[in-house]
Motif scaffolding. Structure first.
Motif, short mmCIF file in Angstrom:
data_model
loop_
_atom_site.label_atom_id
_atom_site.label_comp_id
_atom_site.label_asym_id
_atom_site.label_seq_id
_atom_site.Cartn_x
_atom_site.Cartn_y
_atom_site.Cartn_z
N ILE B 292 33.81 43.50 40.55
CA ILE B 292 34.90 44.54 40.05
C ILE B 292 36.01 44.11 39.92
N PHE B 293 36.46 43.46 41.11
CA PHE B 293 37.48 43.08 41.04
C PHE B 293 37.36 40.86 39.73
N GLY B 294 36.39 41.01 39.44
CA GLY B 294 36.25 39.92 38.83
C GLY B 294 36.67 37.91 39.05
N CYS B 324 42.70 46.12 43.01
CA CYS B 324 43.52 45.05 44.05
C CYS B 324 42.00 45.03 45.27
N LEU B 325 42.02 43.04 45.67
CA LEU B 325 40.95 43.43 46.81
C LEU B 325 41.24 42.19 47.57
N LEU B 326 41.14 43.44 49.04
CA LEU B 326 42.03 42.81 50.42
C LEU B 326 40.34 41.81 50.85
N THR B 327 40.11 40.57 50.31
CA THR B 327 39.04 40.04 51.02
C THR B 327 38.30 40.48 52.67
N PHE B 412 39.30 47.63 50.69
CA PHE B 412 39.37 46.82 51.62
C PHE B 412 38.06 45.98 51.88
N ASP B 413 38.00 44.92 51.93
CA ASP B 413 36.97 44.32 52.55
C ASP B 413 36.64 44.18 53.63
#
Lengths: 475, 492
Positions: B292-294, B324-327, B412-413
């Motif tokens: 989703i985040f590319g 946005c993605l919090l890895t 949030f991951d």
């Protein structure tokens, strides 16, 4: 520069004990980033002490000093000026003449040449009965020219009454470190300029965790290209010389930049190790230089204007390469510390994945670094060709290692993500100062090599200890 | 093993674990991610020395502080990542490290014979002169096992041995295990797959949060009982969930695919909703988020935000669109550890702090100072190197950098992995604020209590597919979620 850690230490310093203060200082970012600056100062101080010697100035200022003495103490004296040939001697003699002529003493003769020219002039003045009170000259002539010796002068005085009072005048000598003579410092800076300029690009590349071994062959390539192009353009007389030079230089820089783009594209597109790719480009660049030059013979450039680019000193006597170097470092420092692009370069080197996931165009940033590195190597090639008035396909051999050494000694981490542009300048200057200082103090070339090698290892060791600061506390 | 203890900075990984293994038996070691299984077997294999506790083999106390000790004690550990040199042959790999002195000659013929013997012993005949990189994963595993046997291992530990195998290869593995059991070798078998455990294990030991929950013979257990033991504790008030008003669909994902990792994943998240996305490690949750985040390229699938289709090929585009993605892995993917906290904070936000590419340090540090205060990030100053912060504070720096983006959809991951209870609570409160402001949140988590405690809706993934959806979060149990996650049930 940021002093936050140091400031903090200062603010709470009253309550901390001495040890904590010291520890804070050693761990502060200021020392980490600019500790090498103190090393440079120490080296300068060391070589200054080692090279203290009798100095016999030959310069415009020395000339003014001698002339002023005569103007003030013997306002009506007749003066003969004799100096050997040489750039500085000429400046010195002209300064003497101008200062004397601005006052009341008379310049009755002006000789630039050898001892026998001075003797001829003295005889002429003697025969013409023109009185000579002072013979102004410089250190070498006064000591070595027979005609200016006491005995010869006494003979002349006996022969010609007008020369009876003639007395040799030269600037006073003084003790001062040869290393610290302004002219010498400029020479050191000038000799460092080429490596320092190319090291800017190398710093960018190394900060992105890459390396560029091709810079030396790009220097040779650009040097050959600019030389061939100038010779080619100058055949067309309908272009102005300046236009020819600018076009040729820009083309050479651009060609190197394009090579850099090629390197960067290969490295990022196929995710190949930069070491190997640039090792290949290094060979390709050498080959291209050879091809363009048509062999290993230097390509001569018969253009004074082109030579002036490197040999001239158009800004208050500072050599042009040093001025170019200073301007580039200021620009690079601003790029690295105050622009988005600079921040991206550090981030890409520090953690490419985190940078990518933060929206940084990682590949473009890396290609940019290699492009600038190529362009600056190209500029280095132009300056080198200008200095020697020729482009050599075999030139700048091994320069890539000097450039990398300058970057590493300047505190940039080969692991990427860490490093300061001004650190690289200091690194280049440290290498330049050590090379020059060892030459001045007559250190043998073999010892010089050992010193340089050790220096590089020590620099990497310091880098390792520095990085342990945060990696260590992270485990 | 008696009273094994092990702590890492900030975590007590093992709190006095006892483990008994009989010869000729297969003991399955079970537990959620982070229960301490891996740590325990690393201690047994000598990769980590224990802080306290004793190990006895055949009544004799042994001290294991490095892998060589473990080998000498007859313990062979087969880790998930194999320790084979791909460019060497099977035989050379088997004898690697025991050639004698550096200058002593190797005895190819003798080695070949021994290799063949030991491979035959486990019933896997492989040509001893093949290069290891030419072998299948299953064969490589067999070589690892044979290598342990060659060193006279009496205990063999296997960490998720079936994770990378095909079904057929798993059968082969079971044959090897049965063969070993018949030869009186003790086996410790770690797996998430309950089916396998019922097929191969004699006894099951369950761990949770570094503690020993219980060890029972397999005959006394049912699947549900096992899951209960693994999940354990009841929900309590650690989760300050405040439901926000749930509005229209914001992020809509349809038919997302990436090779075999993510298969036909479709879902949507609504305004004001926290969508919990759970499953076991390797179920494809993180991979879905990255698509989703590319961050990875997708094979197929569409992504829409607020009804507008997005063509996301690079994280830049996702960020620009407001995702946005919090890895999951802060250190590897979220932060540049060697840079200052301010620089990390600024990285995705530089456009808003700069004019024509020149950064205004003042605007950046003022913006950061606001987040430092509201998130209570504990830093000495804004120039502190990020790598020197604690996990919780690092996570807050990551939060700050994305909050400044004011993104519409936040993924949030594993937002609370490896951080302390206080910081966890603050992050939950922050999620409440975000959904109250109309944002949509996708929360990927392996912590079932967290998923149940904070989600408005839950999706469960198994082997790359969405295997279940829970809309009535209040009435579902951890056991039911776990059944979806291990692929046992398809509805709740």
């Amino acid at each position: 520069m940021r002093f936050c850690t140091a400031n903090k230490a200062h603010a709470s310093g009253l309550r901390l004990n001495e040890y904590a203060n010291m520890n804070n200082l050693l761990r502060s970012r200021f020392v980490a980033n600019y500790g090498m600056f103190f090393v440079l100062l120490l080296l300068c101080a060391y070589f200054s002490i080692m090279t203290v010697a009798e100095q016999n100035p030959v310069s415009a200022r020395a000339g003014q000093g001698v002339a002023n003495y005569i103007v003030e103490n013997h306002p009506n004296a007749n003066v003969l000026i004799v100096v050997p040939e040489g750039v500085n001697d000429h400046l010195y003699a002209e300064a003497v003449r101008e200062t004397l002529e601005a006052g009341s003493p008379n310049v009755v003769g002006f000789v630039v040449g050898e001892a026998k020219d001075a003797a001829t002039e003295l005889n002429r003045l003697g025969e013409a009965g023109i009185e000579v009170r002072f013979i102004v000259t410089q250190y070498n002539a006064a000591n070595n020219w027979f005609v200016l010796g006491e005995k010869q002068l006494a003979d002349k005085a006996a022969k010609y009454p007008s020369l009876r009072q003639a007395q040799v005048a030269k600037p006073p000598s003084y003790r001062w470190p040869t290393f610290l003579m302004p002219a010498h410092l400029l020479t050191v800076a000038n000799q460092t300029a080429l490596v320092a300029i190319v090291a800017i690009g190398m710093t960018l590349v190394i900060i992105t965790a890459g390396i560029d071994l091709s810079v030396a062959s790009l220097i040779a390539f650009a040097g050959v290209v600019v030389s061939v192009l100038i010779n080619f353009y100058l055949e067309f007389t309908f272009y102005s010389v300046a236009y020819c030079l600018v076009c040729a230089s820009l083309t050479a820089v651009l060609a190197s930049a394009i090579t850099g783009v090629f390197t960067g594209a290969i490295v990022t597109r196929f995710d190949l190790p930069a070491f190997i790719v640039t090792l290949g480009v290094m060979q390709i660049g050498r080959g291209l230089a050879w091809k363009v030059a048509g062999g290993s013979e230097p390509v001569r450039v018969e253009s004074e204007a082109f030579h002036h680019l490197s040999a001239g000193a158009d800004l208050v006597g500072i050599p042009n390469p040093v001025v170019i170097m200073a301007v580039l470092y200021i620009a690079a420092h601003i790029l690295m510390s105050h622009t988005t692009l600079g921040r991206y370069l550090y981030a890409v080197g520090g953690n490419p994945e985190a940078a990518r996931l933060s929206g940084v165009p990682v590949k473009s940033v890396i290609v940019f670094a290699y492009a600038i590195c190529g362009a600056l190597a190209g500029l280095g090639g132009v300056l080198d060709a200008s200095m020697f008035s020729n482009g050599r396909s075999t030139g700048a051999m091994g320069y890539e290692l000097q450039v990398i050494a300058a970057v590493v000694v300047g505190g940039t981490s080969l692991a990427g993500g860490q490093g300061k542009m001004l650190g690289t300048l200091i690194g280049a200057l440290i290498l330049g100062v050590i090379a020059d200082g060892m030459r001045l103090t007559n250190v043998a070339i073999d010892t010089q090599m050992i010193v340089f090698g050790s220096l590089i290892i020590i620099a990497v060791l310091i880098d390792k200890l520095k990085s342990r600061r945060w990696r260590g506390s992270n485990q | 093993m008696r009273g094994i203890e092990k702590s890492f900075p900030g975590v007590r990984a093992l709190k006095g674990i006892d483990l008994d293994l009989n010869s000729g038996e297969a003991l399955a070691l079970l537990g959620e991610n982070g229960a301490g299984k891996s740590t325990l077997i690393k201690i047994l294999g000598g990769a980590h020395p224990p802080d306290a506790g004793a190990i006895e083999i055949d009544g004799e106390a042994v001290s294991i502080v490095n892998p060589t000790d473990a080998q000498k004690a007859g313990i062979g550990v087969i880790y998930q990542e194999f320790n084979l040199v791909p460019a060497l042959t099977v035989r050379e790999n088997m004898f690697l490290g025991q050639e004698g002195g550096v200058f002593s000659l190797t005895h190819a013929r003798q080695e070949r014979r021994q290799t063949r013997e030991v491979l035959e012993r486990i019933g896997v005949p492989i040509d001893t002169e093949r290069l290891c990189r030419e072998l299948t994963v299953g064969q490589q595993q067999a070589v690892e096992i044979a290598k342990a046997l060659l060193l006279d291992a009496r205990i063999i530990v296997m960490d998720e041995p079936s994770a990378a195998l095909t079904l057929k290869e798993v059968d082969g593995l079971f044959n090897v295990v049965r063969e070993l059991k018949a030869q009186r070798v003790g086996i410790i078998y770690i797996s998430h797959r309950l089916d396998e455990i019922f097929e191969i294990a004699d006894r099951v030991m369950v761990m949770r949060d570094g503690e020993h929950v219980g060890t029972e013979p397999i005959g006394d257990l049912t699947r549900n009982r096992l899951i209960e033991m693994m999940v354990g504790r009841k929900l309590d008030d650690e989760f300050p969930k405040k439901a926000a008003e749930i509005g229209e669909e914001r992020l809509v994902v349809r038919g997302l695919n990436r090779s075999r990792v993510v298969r036909d994943v479709s879902f949507s998240v609504r305004r004001g909703e926290v969508l919990g996305l759970t499953g076991l490690v390797g179920a494809g949750r993180t991979e879905t988020a990255r698509l989703i985040f590319g961050a990875d390229e997708r094979d197929s699938g569409t992504i829409e935000l607020d009804g507008k289709p997005l063509d996301i090929r690079h994280p830049r585009q996702a960020i620009a669109a407001g995702i946005c993605l919090l890895t999951e892995d802060r250190k590897a993917e979220g932060l540049v550890l060697g840079q200052s906290v301010r620089e990390n904070f600024g990285l995705p936000n530089l456009k808003s702090f700069s004019e024509r590419g020149f950064i205004s340090d003042r605007r950046e540090s003022q913006a950061f100072a606001k987040h430092v205060e509201s998130l209570q990030i504990k830093i000495a100053d804004q120039e502190q190197i990020t790598g020197t912060l604690s996990g919780g504070n690092q996570q807050k720096v990551v939060l700050a950098k994305w909050l400044e983006r004011d993104a519409e959809v936040i993924i949030f991951d594993e937002p609370t992995r490896g951080i302390d209870v206080g910081a966890k609570f603050e992050i939950y409160l922050l999620m409440n604020q975000l959904v109250a402001a109309g944002k949509a949140i996708v929360m990927i988590s392996s912590e079932l209590p967290e998923v149940l405690g904070m989600s408005d809706r839950i999706l469960v993934m198994h082997e790359g597919r969405v295997t279940g959806e829970v809309t009535d979060v209040a009435s579902v149990t951890q056991e039911q979620i776990m059944q979806l996650a291990v692929g046992l049930a398809s509805t709740v």
